[in-house]
Design a protein around this motif. Structure first.
Motif, mmCIF file in Angstrom:
data_model
loop_
_atom_site.group_PDB
_atom_site.id
_atom_site.type_symbol
_atom_site.label_atom_id
_atom_site.label_comp_id
_atom_site.label_asym_id
_atom_site.label_seq_id
_atom_site.Cartn_x
_atom_site.Cartn_y
_atom_site.Cartn_z
ATOM 1 N N GLU A 257 0.819 -1.359 0.061
ATOM 2 C CA GLU A 257 -0.073 0.004 0.023
ATOM 3 C C GLU A 257 0.989 1.359 0.028
ATOM 4 N N VAL A 258 1.902 1.131 0.886
ATOM 5 C CA VAL A 258 2.841 2.364 0.816
ATOM 6 C C VAL A 258 3.697 2.617 -0.275
ATOM 7 N N GLU A 259 4.043 1.490 -1.103
ATOM 8 C CA GLU A 259 4.747 1.543 -2.338
ATOM 9 C C GLU A 259 3.734 2.197 -3.460
ATOM 10 N N ASP A 260 2.676 1.740 -3.541
ATOM 11 C CA ASP A 260 1.653 2.476 -4.390
ATOM 12 C C ASP A 260 1.561 3.822 -4.091
ATOM 13 N N VAL A 261 1.307 4.275 -2.897
ATOM 14 C CA VAL A 261 1.236 5.651 -2.731
ATOM 15 C C VAL A 261 2.524 6.406 -3.101
ATOM 16 N N LEU A 262 3.592 5.912 -2.583
ATOM 17 C CA LEU A 262 4.795 6.597 -3.011
ATOM 18 C C LEU A 262 5.062 6.893 -4.762
ATOM 19 N N ASP A 263 4.693 5.889 -5.249
ATOM 20 C CA ASP A 263 4.762 5.935 -6.776
ATOM 21 C C ASP A 263 4.007 7.160 -7.260
ATOM 22 N N SER A 264 2.703 7.105 -6.744
ATOM 23 C CA SER A 264 1.592 8.192 -7.123
ATOM 24 C C SER A 264 2.492 9.506 -6.526
ATOM 25 N N ILE A 265 3.096 9.720 -5.459
ATOM 26 C CA ILE A 265 3.547 10.877 -5.116
ATOM 27 C C ILE A 265 4.745 11.276 -6.112
ATOM 28 N N TYR B 258 -5.476 8.464 2.364
ATOM 29 C CA TYR B 258 -5.834 7.174 1.942
ATOM 30 C C TYR B 258 -5.037 5.981 2.822
ATOM 31 N N ILE B 259 -3.718 6.242 3.034
ATOM 32 C CA ILE B 259 -2.862 5.448 3.476
ATOM 33 C C ILE B 259 -3.102 5.165 5.189
ATOM 34 N N GLU B 260 -3.537 6.385 5.641
ATOM 35 C CA GLU B 260 -3.871 6.424 6.972
ATOM 36 C C GLU B 260 -4.983 5.688 7.347
ATOM 37 N N LYS B 261 -6.184 5.673 6.505
ATOM 38 C CA LYS B 261 -7.292 4.728 6.612
ATOM 39 C C LYS B 261 -6.987 3.496 6.243
ATOM 40 N N GLU B 262 -5.952 2.972 5.490
ATOM 41 C CA GLU B 262 -5.815 1.714 5.109
ATOM 42 C C GLU B 262 -5.057 1.133 6.228
ATOM 43 N N MET B 263 -4.128 1.651 6.878
ATOM 44 C CA MET B 263 -3.252 1.070 7.760
ATOM 45 C C MET B 263 -3.561 1.746 8.908
ATOM 46 N N ASP B 264 -4.430 2.401 9.316
ATOM 47 C CA ASP B 264 -5.135 2.819 10.629
ATOM 48 C C ASP B 264 -4.027 3.406 11.587
ATOM 49 N N ASP B 265 -3.237 4.263 11.029
ATOM 50 C CA ASP B 265 -2.271 4.979 11.771
ATOM 51 C C ASP B 265 -1.753 6.320 10.948
ATOM 52 N N ASP B 266 -0.862 7.162 11.658
ATOM 53 C CA ASP B 266 -0.399 8.235 11.057
ATOM 54 C C ASP B 266 0.675 7.964 10.263
ATOM 55 N N THR B 267 0.823 8.626 9.177
ATOM 56 C CA THR B 267 1.862 8.294 7.944
ATOM 57 C C THR B 267 3.363 8.336 8.572
ATOM 58 N N GLU B 268 3.477 9.034 9.609
ATOM 59 C CA GLU B 268 5.135 9.305 10.025
ATOM 60 C C GLU B 268 5.274 7.762 10.819
ATOM 61 N N SER B 269 4.383 7.493 11.827
ATOM 62 C CA SER B 269 4.283 6.393 12.358
ATOM 63 C C SER B 269 4.603 5.048 11.617
ATOM 64 N N ILE B 270 3.589 5.029 10.463
ATOM 65 C CA ILE B 270 3.876 3.979 9.583
ATOM 66 C C ILE B 270 5.174 3.769 9.025
ATOM 67 N N ILE B 271 5.680 4.947 8.457
ATOM 68 C CA ILE B 271 6.979 4.888 7.679
ATOM 69 C C ILE B 271 8.126 4.523 8.651
ATOM 70 N N THR B 272 8.029 4.816 9.826
ATOM 71 C CA THR B 272 9.137 4.613 11.020
ATOM 72 C C THR B 272 8.895 2.964 11.176
ATOM 73 N N ASN B 273 7.597 2.614 11.574
ATOM 74 C CA ASN B 273 7.512 1.140 11.508
ATOM 75 C C ASN B 273 7.857 0.195 10.450
ATOM 76 N N GLU B 274 7.528 0.689 9.430
ATOM 77 C CA GLU B 274 8.065 -0.167 8.080
ATOM 78 C C GLU B 274 9.650 -0.364 8.161
ATOM 79 N N ARG B 275 10.274 0.810 8.272
ATOM 80 C CA ARG B 275 11.814 0.882 8.515
ATOM 81 C C ARG B 275 12.211 0.130 9.145
ATOM 82 N N TYR B 276 11.927 0.086 10.562
ATOM 83 C CA TYR B 276 12.343 -0.953 11.620
ATOM 84 C C TYR B 276 11.951 -2.513 11.283
#
Length: 729
Positions: free
Chosen positions: A174-182, A225-243
């Motif tokens: 989901e994150v990769e799709d959004v990043l491609d769009s941006i 979109y991404i916050e609704k899909e993953m039920d979190d704020d985007t900064e926390s989502i990116i941080t979690n994905e990195r770890y």
């Protein structure tokens, strides 16, 4: 070719930088900010410049250091990045590495402290790490110098190829799709190799990144979109994905043999030196030892040799009578006599320049000894513990341990100490730190401390440490009093700081730090103090006698220009116990540069003529004031407004004439009040004398105590408001 050296704080970055560049370094400040910048030419490669970026944990700019580092990497686009990571904290250090790879800049990873990793029995599989990250990986030990040359050659090769390996890690689908769009929205306005980095920062709602772009696209729909899909704020989502990604790397690339948690040597030491009850006594004992050795023993022996030999009556090499080496005043005096120099010019050179500057330079050995101690304590990791210890105290009166860092730097010089306060995010905390940092005795105040200790207290060991703790007490009391005013009310900023493992610093790094601080002082003596001593000499040895303006004899100094000025202001300092014109003038010249206090006394008491054994100089000073008055004089010069250079730094950091004059006025008023109390109450205790000044001193003490203990009204208001809001909710 520009190579950026990037890494976490305490990862060994500075040690590696010193190993790569040696003495080919330039130290300055980043334009517009006060975070220190270092750059140097790589050993054996005159065309390769190493830029040492501030130590940072990520490229998400919460601190000034992170803003500076990120702006440099984005705007300057170095040819390559040498990313140094701490092998003993691999997982945390890789967080920054994942961000650096997204910049599209060629990168080499240097895994530092591999000797410690191997000693612990653990193992890092560098080949697997290289495969997973997609960049070159080398192992080094910056402290021992192993692998440093190989790392340098590798980063040069990567820079020459100019090929950045794209980041191999991927986020969730989901994150990769959004990043491609941006990235598509970014268009041609952003270079292709930087698009992924900018897209991630926009997704993280990084407002500051918009300033790096001509026109930031609207990505609000993608964020929703991404916050609704993953039920979190985007900064926390990116941080979690990195770890999540980093954890997968650690599992395959890091083998931990010792599964049982054992206390390291650093942990065992910290159980003592950061103990709730022992930490402060240990810190006090350390500072007493530092100042005792610097001022009373080793430092004094070296200073006596300089004063008695270099600027005194010369010395006999190895004690052999025939191997006589003349002193500087003697050499210069003989040279002036040989060329038939005019009396006034000879007086200017010998009694002004040589006497004034020589009186200050005579204390350089003491300062160098002090700087060696401070450099050792900083390099071994103890000073980071002191900041942690002081945070517990500072927080009680409205500051965080981060405010101790500028004060620590201020022990060398008040100017960089004041400038270092800019890294404090909270504006109230920053202003209060600027106002109080110069209370700590800096290197320029060391000659005053040594002078008073030697002339009035027989070189007593306790004078120098007491001066340091007077500064600490002034900071604490100021914090308590100021925090209870509306100007400074509010909670202190949070304090987060890593405590590095203890280690033995290299001799080269300690000596380099000592020399940088010492050379700064010597340059100051050769410029500001030189000009000041010339002015002081002229106003001392010229004046009006019987209506005629002429050069004065030694017995006529009371008719000098300086004496006239001093007598006009001396009454101000009479309640402090040193109301004679010489002491008053010395205190005023100290505003130009604190070292001038000693140089001025050297001229006024004829230091150049009596430096052969030094007894006359100390005796003349001791005869002009009592021991209590001398300590009052010392206290005033410690706490009052700093030198002109430090005042300029305060003016720049405050960025307001109103705040600047408030800071200077507060410092001077506090110095006057404390010095008055020291003299009046001290005289009552030592001689039993009681007068109007004594009454005023006791009244001031009562007012001071009231300001310390009075209720914190602003805090009560905030608490009441918080409770009211809780009831409403």
């Amino acid at each position: 070719m520009k190579i950026a050296l990037a890494g976490n704080p305490n990862s060994g970055k500075t040690t590696l930088f010193n190993a790569l560049t040696g003495s080919n370094q330039f130290v300055g400040n980043w334009p517009g900010v006060t975070v220190e910048k270092k750059e140097g030419k790589l050993k054996g490669h005159k065309d390769v410049v190493i830029m040492d970026l501030p130590g940072i944990y990520s490229l998400s700019p919460y601190t000034l250091e992170e803003v500076v580092a990120r702006n440099y990497l984005i705007n300057e686009r170095p040819d390559a990045i040498l990313n140094i990571i701490d092998g003993t904290n691999l997982e945390r250090n890789l967080y920054l590495s994942t961000q650096l790879m997204e910049l599209g800049i060629p990168m080499v990873m240097a895994v530092n402290m591999m000797d410690i990793v191997k000693k612990s029995g653990n193992k890092i599989h560098l080949d697997k790490l290289k495969q997973k990250l997609g960049c070159e990986v080398v192992e080094i030990s910056a402290l021992k110098g192993t692998g440093v040359k190989e790392a340098a050659e590798k980063v040069i090769q990567v820079a020459k190829r100019k090929t950045a390996v794209p980041p191999v890690h991927k986020f969730a689908a989901e994150v990769e799709d959004v990043l491609d769009s941006i990235e598509t929205k970014l268009g041609s306005g952003v270079p292709e190799e930087q698009k992924r980095f900018f897209a991630i920062k926009l997704l993280e709602k990084d407002d500051k990144i918009g300033m790096q772009m001509k026109q930031a696209p609207d990505v609000s729909d993608e964020i929703k979109y991404i916050e609704k899909e993953m039920d979190d704020d985007t900064e926390s989502i990116i941080t979690n994905e990195r770890y999540v990604y980093i954890s997968s790397i650690i599992d395959e690339c890091y083998t931990k043999v010792n599964t049982k948690e054992k206390l390291t040597v650093s942990d065992k030491i910290d159980r003592v030196v950061t103990n709730r009850f022992l930490a402060l006594p240990i810190f006090a004992a350390v500072m007493v030892i530092v100042y005792y050795v610097s001022v009373t023993t080793v430092g004094t022996w070296a200073t006596d040799w300089v004063n008695d030999g270099v600027f005194g009556d010369g010395w006999h090499l190895f004690g052999i009578e025939s191997l006589y080496i003349p002193s500087i005043p003697e050499l210069i005096g003989n040279g002036l006599a040989a060329i038939g120099c005019a009396d006034w010019l000879s007086g200017l050179i010998l009694d002004g320049i040589v006497a004034g500057v020589g009186a200050v330079l005579g204390f350089v050995p003491q300062m160098l000894v002090l700087f060696i101690f401070l450099a050792f304590l900083e390099s071994c990791g103890y000073m980071a513990r002191v900041a942690f210890i002081m945070d517990r105290i500072f927080r009680k009166f409205g500051l965080s341990g981060k405010s101790f860092i500028p004060m620590l730097i201020g022990t060398g010089c008040g100017v960089p100490g004041v400038m270092a306060s800019r890294t404090i995010e909270n504006d109230r905390d920053r202003k209060m730190t600027v106002m109080t940092t110069t209370f700590i005795p800096c290197g320029a105040k060391m000659p005053i401390i040594a002078l008073i200790a030697g002339a009035l207290f027989g070189g007593a060991w306790w004078v120098a440490p007491s001066a340091y703790f007077v500064g600490i007490a002034a900071i604490i009391c100021s914090g308590i009093i100021l925090k209870k005013t509306k100007m400074f009310a509010g909670d202190p900023a949070p304090f987060v700081m890593e405590l590095p493992a203890y280690h033995w610093p290299t001799v080269g790094n300690v000596l380099r730090s000592m020399w940088e601080r010492g050379w700064s002082f010597i340059k100051k003596a050769g410029t500001i103090i030189l000009l000041s001593t010339i002015v002081v000499w002229f106003t001392t040895y010229f004046g009006w006698v019987d209506g005629q303006f002429r050069m004065l004899e030694d017995m006529e100094l009371d008719h000098s220009i300086l004496a006239t000025i001093g007598n006009a202001i001396a009454w101000i300092f009479a309640p402090l116990g040193w109301g004679n014109w010489r002491a008053a003038v010395a205190a005023i010249t100290g505003l130009v540069a604190k070292e001038n206090v000693v140089g001025t006394f050297g001229i006024l008491y004829g230091f150049a003529e009596v430096a052969e054994d030094g007894a006359e100089y100390w005796g003349a000073l001791a005869g002009s004031m009592t021991a209590v008055a001398a300590y009052s004089f010392l206290t005033f010069n410690l706490l009052c407004a700093p030198c002109f250079a430090a005042m300029g730094a305060i003016k720049r950091e405050m960025n307001s004439a109103k705040w600047f004059w408030f800071a200077i006025g507060y410092q001077t008023l506090l110095a006057y009040v404390v010095s008055l109390c020291v003299y009046q109450i001290g005289t009552l205790i030592t001689t039993g004398a009681f007068g109007v000044g004594t009454v005023v001193a006791f009244l001031l003490v009562i007012v001071f105590i009231y300001l310390l203990v009075r209720p914190y009204k602003e805090s009560n208001t905030l608490n009441i408001s918080a409770k009211a809001m809780a009831r409403v909710k």
